[in-house]
Design a protein around this motif. Structure first.
Motif, PDB file in Angstrom:
ATOM      1  N   LEU A  75       0.807  -1.220   0.000  1.00 38.68           N
ATOM      2  CA  LEU A  75       0.000   0.000   0.000  1.00 38.68           C
ATOM      3  C   LEU A  75       0.843   1.276   0.000  1.00 38.68           C
ATOM      4  CD1 LEU A  75      -2.863  -1.067   2.444  1.00 38.68           C
ATOM      5  CD2 LEU A  75      -2.959  -0.864  -0.042  1.00 38.68           C
ATOM      6  N   TYR A 118       0.636   4.527  -2.597  1.00 36.04           N
ATOM      7  CA  TYR A 118       0.268   5.883  -2.195  1.00 36.04           C
ATOM      8  C   TYR A 118       1.355   6.893  -2.550  1.00 36.04           C
ATOM      9  CZ  TYR A 118      -3.252   3.415   0.630  1.00 36.04           C
ATOM     10  OH  TYR A 118      -4.274   2.614   1.060  1.00 36.04           O
ATOM     11  N   TYR A 173      -8.145   7.791  -0.662  1.00 35.58           N
ATOM     12  CA  TYR A 173      -9.336   7.275  -1.354  1.00 35.58           C
ATOM     13  C   TYR A 173      -9.450   7.781  -2.788  1.00 35.58           C
ATOM     14  CZ  TYR A 173     -10.003   6.260   3.482  1.00 35.58           C
ATOM     15  OH  TYR A 173      -9.769   5.820   4.758  1.00 35.58           O
ATOM     16  N   TYR A 201      -7.424   7.130  -4.924  1.00 33.20           N
ATOM     17  CA  TYR A 201      -7.021   5.959  -5.709  1.00 33.20           C
ATOM     18  C   TYR A 201      -8.248   5.264  -6.300  1.00 33.20           C
ATOM     19  CZ  TYR A 201      -6.126   0.974  -6.454  1.00 33.20           C
ATOM     20  OH  TYR A 201      -6.095  -0.303  -6.976  1.00 33.20           O
ATOM     21  N   LEU A 202      -9.328   5.196  -5.524  1.00 29.51           N
ATOM     22  CA  LEU A 202     -10.539   4.511  -5.990  1.00 29.51           C
ATOM     23  C   LEU A 202     -11.179   5.241  -7.159  1.00 29.51           C
ATOM     24  CD1 LEU A 202     -12.096   3.592  -2.513  1.00 29.51           C
ATOM     25  CD2 LEU A 202     -10.854   2.079  -4.074  1.00 29.51           C
ATOM     26  N   GLY A 232     -15.857   4.802  -0.737  1.00 28.60           N
ATOM     27  CA  GLY A 232     -14.704   4.536   0.119  1.00 28.60           C
ATOM     28  C   GLY A 232     -14.491   5.637   1.143  1.00 28.60           C
ATOM     29  N   LEU A 270      -5.783   1.199   5.090  1.00 30.43           N
ATOM     30  CA  LEU A 270      -6.895   1.781   4.323  1.00 30.43           C
ATOM     31  C   LEU A 270      -7.568   2.899   5.102  1.00 30.43           C
ATOM     32  CD1 LEU A 270      -8.502  -1.471   2.845  1.00 30.43           C
ATOM     33  CD2 LEU A 270      -6.584  -0.111   1.980  1.00 30.43           C
ATOM     34  N   TYR A 275     -10.447  -2.277  -2.186  1.00 27.43           N
ATOM     35  CA  TYR A 275      -9.003  -2.204  -2.427  1.00 27.43           C
ATOM     36  C   TYR A 275      -8.442  -3.540  -2.892  1.00 27.43           C
ATOM     37  CZ  TYR A 275      -8.157   2.567  -0.875  1.00 27.43           C
ATOM     38  OH  TYR A 275      -8.112   3.938  -0.794  1.00 27.43           O
ATOM     39  N   LEU A 287      -6.491  -3.900  -6.377  1.00 28.90           N
ATOM     40  CA  LEU A 287      -5.071  -4.239  -6.401  1.00 28.90           C
ATOM     41  C   LEU A 287      -4.777  -5.583  -7.047  1.00 28.90           C
ATOM     42  CD1 LEU A 287      -4.118  -3.028  -2.801  1.00 28.90           C
ATOM     43  CD2 LEU A 287      -3.324  -2.022  -4.950  1.00 28.90           C
TER      44      LEU A 287
END
Length: 480
Positions: free
Chosen positions: A91, A95, A104, A106-107, A119, A251, A416, A420
């Motif tokens: 993770l 990031y 979040y 990323y989502l 998220g 997370l 996640y 991933l």
């Protein structure tokens, strides 16, 4: 305990926090509030995260829980080590590569708008509830030893508590939190070590060898439980610990925001490595303290409270010396505030970035006003949730925290994991419905598991089931 002495100690403690806040909040910008300018020394972050991870829940509930489940909680702690390895190797590189402020976002890049908002919403829900429980625990103790003596009602003491948090974080944000958490972690660890030493001395334990022998000879020091039907079975607890760590640290905007203030990925990973080692040792100290507390009560003919959370506060404020009582108050205050202050900053960051899109939609001069309003809003929300929890809580707080995490972090785990470990896109508009359905279905299965699954009883691993159901749901709505 003398209420005036307690007040002097707490006042002095907050004076020190405000002094740190003043030094760290000079010449700060909105970016400093959210990112600390990415200049935090990794060793400060690692040490400060101990206090934020443990909080007042560990300080009170873990020693008390020894009487209910022995050292079985340490099985969860062992699982933490695997979880932190995943965070450091999977993770954190993600990031840092994406240069994220809110993790979040990323989502949004991976799935789309609705997944992103889902998220962020579940983080806000999870952290608001979890941190409110932690502050509730400490507010109850302060009410007992301080405010009740002056006839001040619980809601006023809670208002004072959350207002103080707001005061020393509203300017410096995460930059201030990194430094205040370091101080607060130091006070918390000193409190537990001093408590162990002085309680052991009262019991006639004088050497380290005697401490180890007393604790290991006690039947409550049993760590491993191999009964597969039990909620504290080793494999359930270990797996739960790993996944709880991944979601409640990896997370979680609160915990990751501190990591992302490090200068680079190398420093952030060093922080996580040393943090893991210290955390395991500290949890073992808290469990050992639990055995000493029960031995002290049994030796002196003191009735064990019906609620395990009450054991340490009862002994510290009514039976131990004034010095131990003051150490206890200082330790629990430090533990609670080290968790709550960073939570308010993280909630403010998530809402500003994930919902208001503050860096895209507002000018620099307007961002400060908006950030301050959001910060005040979440302070007020925490105040209300603490009062609500006082009305409904009826179980050990350590269990409450993990029960809430199991249901509110599950959708994040599923999102996640799917992002991933697969390359599929999903039909984004259906994600919010899945995020509600997965916890509801998890709750239904958990409540009926002994009937449906040949006597199997779920413990903290409801988080894994929840995440798995969310993952399967995303698979069903994948784009082909």
């Amino acid at each position: 305990m003398d209420p005036k002495l307690v007040l002097i100690v707490i006042t002095s403690y907050f004076a020190l926090l405000f002094l740190i806040s003043w030094f760290t909040s000079r010449n700060v910008s909105t970016d400093t509030f959210f990112t600390g300018d990415r200049q935090s020394p990794w060793f400060l972050v690692a040490f400060g995260m101990i206090g934020a991870s443990l909080s007042g829940v560990t300080f009170i509930s873990v020693p008390g829980e020894v009487g209910n489940t022995s050292f079985h909680y340490f099985q969860v702690v062992l699982g933490y080590t695997l979880g932190y390895f995943v965070i450091a190797k999977v993770l954190l590189p993600l990031y840092y590569r994406l240069n994220l402020v809110s993790i979040y976002s990323y989502l949004d890049e991976r799935f789309g708008f609705w997944s992103y908002k889902t998220g962020a919403f579940f983080f806000i829900l999870s952290r608001t509830l979890g941190s409110s429980i932690r502050v509730f625990l400490v507010a109850g103790v302060l009410q007992l030893v301080l405010f009740d003596n002056w006839g001040i009602p619980f809601w006023v003491s809670v208002l004072i508590t959350v207002s103080l948090i707001w005061l020393y974080t509203h300017r410096g944000g995460i930059k201030t939190v990194v430094w205040t958490d370091t101080l607060q972690t130091l006070f918390m660890l000193l409190a537990v070590v001093i408590s162990i030493y002085l309680i052991g001395k009262d019991l006639g334990i004088l050497t380290i060898k005697q401490y180890i022998g007393t604790i290991t000879d006690d039947p409550r020091s049993e760590i491993f439980n191999w009964d597969w039907k039990s909620g504290t079975n080793f494999f359930k607890q270990f797996a739960s610990g790993a996944f709880i760590t991944i979601v409640m640290t990896g997370l979680d905007q609160d915990m990751m925001q501190k990591n992302l203030t490090c200068r680079n990925i190398g420093d952030a990973q060093k922080n996580m490595f040393w943090f893991t080692i210290i955390l395991v040792v500290v949890n073992l100290l808290f469990l050992s303290l639990g055995i000493l507390l029960y031995l002290y009560a049994e030796t002196n003919g003191i009735a064990i409270p019906s609620k395990s959370d009450d054991l340490y506060p009862l002994l510290a404020t009514s039976y131990f010396s004034s010095f131990v009582g003051i150490v206890f108050i200082l330790g629990i205050t430090a533990a609670a505030y080290s968790s709550a202050d960073s939570t308010l900053t993280a909630l403010t960051t998530s809402f500003c970035y994930d919902f208001l899109e503050i860096e895209k939609k507002y000018k620099k001069e307007d961002q400060v006003k908006i950030r301050k309003r959001v910060h005040i809003g979440f302070t007020a929300l925490m105040f209300l949730v603490i009062l609500m929890f006082r009305w409904i809580n009826d179980q050990s707080v350590i269990n409450s925290v993990f029960v809430i995490a199991g249901y509110t972090y599950g959708p994040l785990l599923g999102l996640y994991a799917f992002g991933l470990f697969t390359n599929w896109k999903v039909k984004d508009k259906f994600v919010p419905y899945l995020a509600v359905a997965a916890p509801l279905l998890t709750f239904t299965i958990s409540q009926n598991s002994q009937h449906l699954l040949w006597g199997y009883k779920f413990g903290f691993e409801v988080l894994i089931l929840n995440g798995l159901l969310m993952f399967l749901g995303l698979y069903l709505i994948r784009k082909k």
